[in-house]
Design a protein around this motif. Structure first.
Motif, PDB file in Angstrom:
ATOM      1  N   ASN A   1      -2.991   1.721  -4.101  1.00 52.68           N
ATOM      2  CA  ASN A   1      -3.817   2.423  -3.109  1.00 52.68           C
ATOM      3  C   ASN A   1      -3.886   1.636  -1.809  1.00 52.68           C
ATOM      4  O   ASN A   1      -3.794   0.435  -1.766  1.00 52.68           O
TER       5      ASN A   1
ATOM      6  N   GLY B   1       3.531   7.390  -0.387  1.00 51.78           N
ATOM      7  CA  GLY B   1       2.323   8.212  -0.237  1.00 51.78           C
ATOM      8  C   GLY B   1       1.516   8.372  -1.507  1.00 51.78           C
ATOM      9  O   GLY B   1       0.509   9.092  -1.513  1.00 51.78           O
ATOM     10  N   GLN B   2       1.948   7.744  -2.581  1.00 55.47           N
ATOM     11  CA  GLN B   2       1.162   7.768  -3.815  1.00 55.47           C
ATOM     12  C   GLN B   2       1.261   6.417  -4.488  1.00 55.47           C
ATOM     13  O   GLN B   2       2.203   5.661  -4.285  1.00 55.47           O
ATOM     14  N   SER B   3       0.271   6.114  -5.285  1.00 54.13           N
ATOM     15  CA  SER B   3       0.182   4.797  -5.917  1.00 54.13           C
ATOM     16  C   SER B   3       0.787   4.835  -7.307  1.00 54.13           C
ATOM     17  O   SER B   3       1.070   5.903  -7.852  1.00 54.13           O
TER      18      SER B   3
ATOM     19  N   HIS C   1       0.863  -1.184   0.000  1.00 54.40           N
ATOM     20  CA  HIS C   1       0.000   0.000   0.000  1.00 54.40           C
ATOM     21  C   HIS C   1       0.895   1.228   0.000  1.00 54.40           C
ATOM     22  O   HIS C   1       2.003   1.224   0.553  1.00 54.40           O
ATOM     23  N   LYS C   2       0.406   2.298  -0.596  1.00 53.23           N
ATOM     24  CA  LYS C   2       1.208   3.501  -0.748  1.00 53.23           C
ATOM     25  C   LYS C   2       1.606   4.119   0.590  1.00 53.23           C
ATOM     26  O   LYS C   2       2.571   4.893   0.662  1.00 53.23           O
ATOM     27  N   SER C   3       0.897   3.753   1.651  1.00 54.09           N
ATOM     28  CA  SER C   3       1.221   4.306   2.972  1.00 54.09           C
ATOM     29  C   SER C   3       2.067   3.346   3.824  1.00 54.09           C
ATOM     30  O   SER C   3       2.355   3.626   4.990  1.00 54.09           O
ATOM     31  N   THR C   4       2.461   2.244   3.243  1.00 50.41           N
ATOM     32  CA  THR C   4       3.240   1.237   3.984  1.00 50.41           C
ATOM     33  C   THR C   4       4.740   1.459   3.753  1.00 50.41           C
ATOM     34  O   THR C   4       5.166   1.737   2.629  1.00 50.41           O
ATOM     35  N   GLU C   5       5.550   1.282   4.842  1.00 49.25           N
ATOM     36  CA  GLU C   5       7.003   1.362   4.743  1.00 49.25           C
ATOM     37  C   GLU C   5       7.587  -0.049   4.594  1.00 49.25           C
ATOM     38  O   GLU C   5       7.560  -0.842   5.537  1.00 49.25           O
TER      39      GLU C   5
ATOM     40  N   PHE D   1       3.700  -0.022  -5.493  1.00 51.81           N
ATOM     41  CA  PHE D   1       2.879   0.670  -4.506  1.00 51.81           C
ATOM     42  C   PHE D   1       1.514   0.978  -5.126  1.00 51.81           C
ATOM     43  O   PHE D   1       1.422   1.613  -6.189  1.00 51.81           O
TER      44      PHE D   1
ATOM     45  N   GLU E   1      11.031   4.437   3.263  1.00 48.72           N
ATOM     46  CA  GLU E   1       9.930   5.366   3.558  1.00 48.72           C
ATOM     47  C   GLU E   1       8.774   5.163   2.576  1.00 48.72           C
ATOM     48  O   GLU E   1       8.976   4.986   1.370  1.00 48.72           O
ATOM     49  N   ALA E   2       7.518   5.177   3.089  1.00 51.37           N
ATOM     50  CA  ALA E   2       6.324   5.020   2.237  1.00 51.37           C
ATOM     51  C   ALA E   2       6.232   6.181   1.267  1.00 51.37           C
ATOM     52  O   ALA E   2       6.399   7.347   1.671  1.00 51.37           O
TER      53      ALA E   2
END
Length: 648
Positions: free
Chosen positions: A648, A612-614, A557-561, A646, A609-610
């Motif tokens: 959504n 934040g975008q797909s 997911h775009k928010s995963t590190e 990455f 670092e994540a």
């Protein structure tokens, strides 16, 4: 019995201590050497085979055997400044300047026999035994004189054994405590040398009668000597030797110059007339009136101490060293001249071809005519040496011989003179590098790269040789913690091959060594192979896997590190490099490249670092870079790419 005294340029430092004497008996200390801080006399006893040495600053007398080993000592002889022996060698007399006594000791035991107070506060300084009495000098730099002790006087009789003021020359007499010397061949004579004010006044005194009689006298006007630091009676001649060099004849009550030896500082003369002369660098032995020494002993001493002959003239005893540290040395065979022998061989030669060796035998004392030299050749075929024909010495001392070396390598020609009645043995040698055939030696696999832990066979091939067919195989892994190790020593097979198998955990150098033989030169050859590290990587934090096109991706997911873990072969201080690339514009483009340390378990964990975008494609890999990763024990190794997507 020969008597020796020691002169110093400065006034005696009188060290007052207890008059009691304590004796250290010989025992376990007998193997110790004799060392003194400030020489206070030296005399040799032929009957006991003992050498007695005084240490003025320590107030001790030490006894050594003829090898120089300490066998006995006595302390409490305050400021001992001179030693003398009775004619029979049974009694040792010491001038104890600190307590103003003449101390008589049993020469065999160093037990005190008597103590004679000299009733003067300026002595005794030097001591000698002549005419049945002990003679001593005393006084300061302006006023000196001569005293005696008569051992025959019975103390119970009430008579005084000590008599002062016996120098027979009236004013000006001697200034300062004079040096004294005696000669066994002239038992009633006493040599007196003035040390006060650096004058050259001296005398020979007949002390055989009831009162001393002047035989010869020279007043200090520097016409004969430039000051006196040492004086010796010359056996068998009406002469004195001053300062180890200047010979002065006495007759009709006067002294006249009679020649000199090469410059010296102190000397002693043997009963047979041989002169032992000491300087700061050598002890030299001369025949009477000679100008070339028959024997020279090198010494390391900035300040010569004193020396004395053994009564049988068989050896010399000397105190050598520097101020504050003197050691007793024994020098044997003083009458044997030491020849000089040179050997000159060519530096290189061809095996099986004649070569010529030249040289010269010379000596300061003429050698017998018709002498020959022993010649020995030492080589790989004859390591214990092979005797060759003797080399005759020509009248000018030169010699030469020709030899054809059958073996190559280092060949040594040793030449020796056996010595004769007047010369010591002497030998010398020179070396020749004799050619040998260069053999062929090869080793496979050089420069190859292998995966971590691969078993690799190394084969060395040895070409033709003379006799030796043995090869050593050495293995040296990279890294200071792994030493070069002999893995195998063996004879090559009929094809000339020998093999070893090595597991390549690291870059490794294998060396084949042939040590050569009498006709074949030694040689070696190296083969270095390179080993990759073991490396793997893994991702965590993804929610699924899948392919994009034909490539497998880890989906995040775009928010995963993402967590990226590397496992790599560990070495002290090693770092792994992580490369990160992003797919953009139809190509993979570098986004980051960074080194991270490995744990001792070979692990390295990196968190990305994540974004934040797909829709982002990325990939990561781990590398070991030789040199840049902290060491060079392995070769550069690239780990596989891990692909990330990455969403959504």
């Amino acid at each position: 019995m020969r008597t020796r005294s020691i002169s110093t340029a400065t006034a005696l430092a009188v060290l007052v201590s207890s008059a009691a004497l304590s004796v250290a008996a010989a025992g376990s200390a007998s193997a110790a050497s004799v060392a003194v801080a400030s020489p206070g006399g030296i005399v040799a006893d032929g009957a006991l085979h003992r050498v007695f040495v005084g240490d003025r600053s320590a107030g001790k007398i030490l006894a050594a055997d003829y090898t120089g080993a300490l066998v006995d000592s006595v302390s409490g002889v305050s400021g001992v400044s001179g030693l003398a022996l009775s004619d029979d060698g049974a009694t040792l007399y010491a001038a104890a300047a600190g307590s103003h006594e003449i101390v008589a000791l049993d020469a065999a035991t160093l037990d005190v026999k008597a103590r004679y107070s000299v009733a003067t506060d300026t002595g005794p300084r030097y001591v000698a035994f002549a005419g049945g009495k002990v003679w001593f000098s005393y006084g300061d730099q302006w006023d000196g004189d001569l005293g005696s002790v008569d051992p025959a006087v019975d103390p119970a009789s009430g008579a005084d054994a000590v008599t002062l003021g016996q120098f027979p020359q009236p004013y000006p007499g001697v200034w300062g405590p004079a040096l004294l010397d005696t000669d066994p061949s002239a038992p009633g004579l006493l040599a007196v040398g003035e040390t006060g004010l650096s004058t050259d006044s001296m005398a020979v005194v007949d002390v055989s009668g009831a009162t001393p009689q002047l035989v010869a006298w020279h007043h200090g006007d520097y016409t004969l000597n430039n000051g006196i630091g040492d004086i010796d009676l010359v056996p068998g001649a009406s002469q004195v030797l001053v300062n180890g060099a200047q010979r002065d004849v006495y007759a009709d009550g006067k002294f006249t110059a009679a020649g000199s030896y090469p410059s010296g500082q102190r000397a002693d003369i043997a009963a047979n007339g041989l002169v032992a002369q000491i300087t700061g660098t050598k002890v030299a032995v001369y025949r009477p009136d000679a100008t070339q020494p028959i024997r020279t002993y090198a010494i390391d001493a900035s300040s010569p101490g004193a020396l004395t002959w053994a009564p049988d003239s068989s050896r010399i005893f000397a105190l050598v060293g520097t101020d504050g540290a003197y050691a007793l040395k024994t020098f044997t065979d003083p009458t044997l001249n030491v020849p000089s022998l040179t050997v000159n061989a060519p530096s290189t030669a061809t095996r099986g071809k004649p070569l010529t060796v030249t040289g010269k035998l010379s000596a300061t004392v003429p050698l017998p005519s018709g002498v020959s030299l022993q010649v020995t050749r030492i080589d790989l075929e004859s390591p214990g040496g092979k005797a060759l024909a003797a080399a005759p010495v020509k009248a000018d001392g030169s010699y030469s011989f020709t030899d054809t070396p059958p073996a190559g390598g280092t060949v040594t020609y040793r030449v020796a003179y056996a010595g004769d009645a007047g010369h010591t043995a002497v030998s010398a040698s020179d070396k020749v590098e004799v050619s040998r055939t260069a053999p062929a030696l090869t080793l496979n696999n050089n420069g190859k790269v292998y995966n971590y832990g691969t078993y690799v066979s190394f084969t060395a091939h040895l070409g033709s040789t003379y006799k030796n067919r043995t090869v050593e195989m050495w293995v040296n892994p990279f890294g200071l913690d792994k030493p070069n190790t002999l893995l195998k020593t063996g004879t090559v097979n009929a094809r000339g091959d020998i093999s070893v198998t090595v597991r390549t955990w690291r870059n490794t150098t294998v060396t084949a060594v042939f040590k050569g033989d009498a006709r074949t030169a030694p040689t070696s050859v190296k083969s270095t192979v390179y080993a990759r590290v073991a490396v793997s990587n893994a991702l965590s934090g993804y929610y699924r896997t899948g392919t994009i096109g034909s490539t497998a991706y880890y989906w995040f997911h775009k928010s995963t590190e993402p967590v990226y873990t590397t496992t790599m072969t560990y070495y002290t201080g090693r770092h792994q490099r992580v490369d990160l690339q992003v797919y953009s514009g139809g190509a993979w483009r570098s986004a980051a490249s960074q080194y991270f340390p490995l744990s001792t378990a070979g692990k390295s964990v990196v968190r990305l670092e994540a974004p934040g975008q797909s829709g982002i494609k990325a990939r990561m890999r781990s590398l070991y870079v030789s040199g840049s990763s902290g060491d060079n024990v392995n070769t550069t190794t690239y780990g596989p790419w891990k692909y990330l997507y990455f969403s959504n």
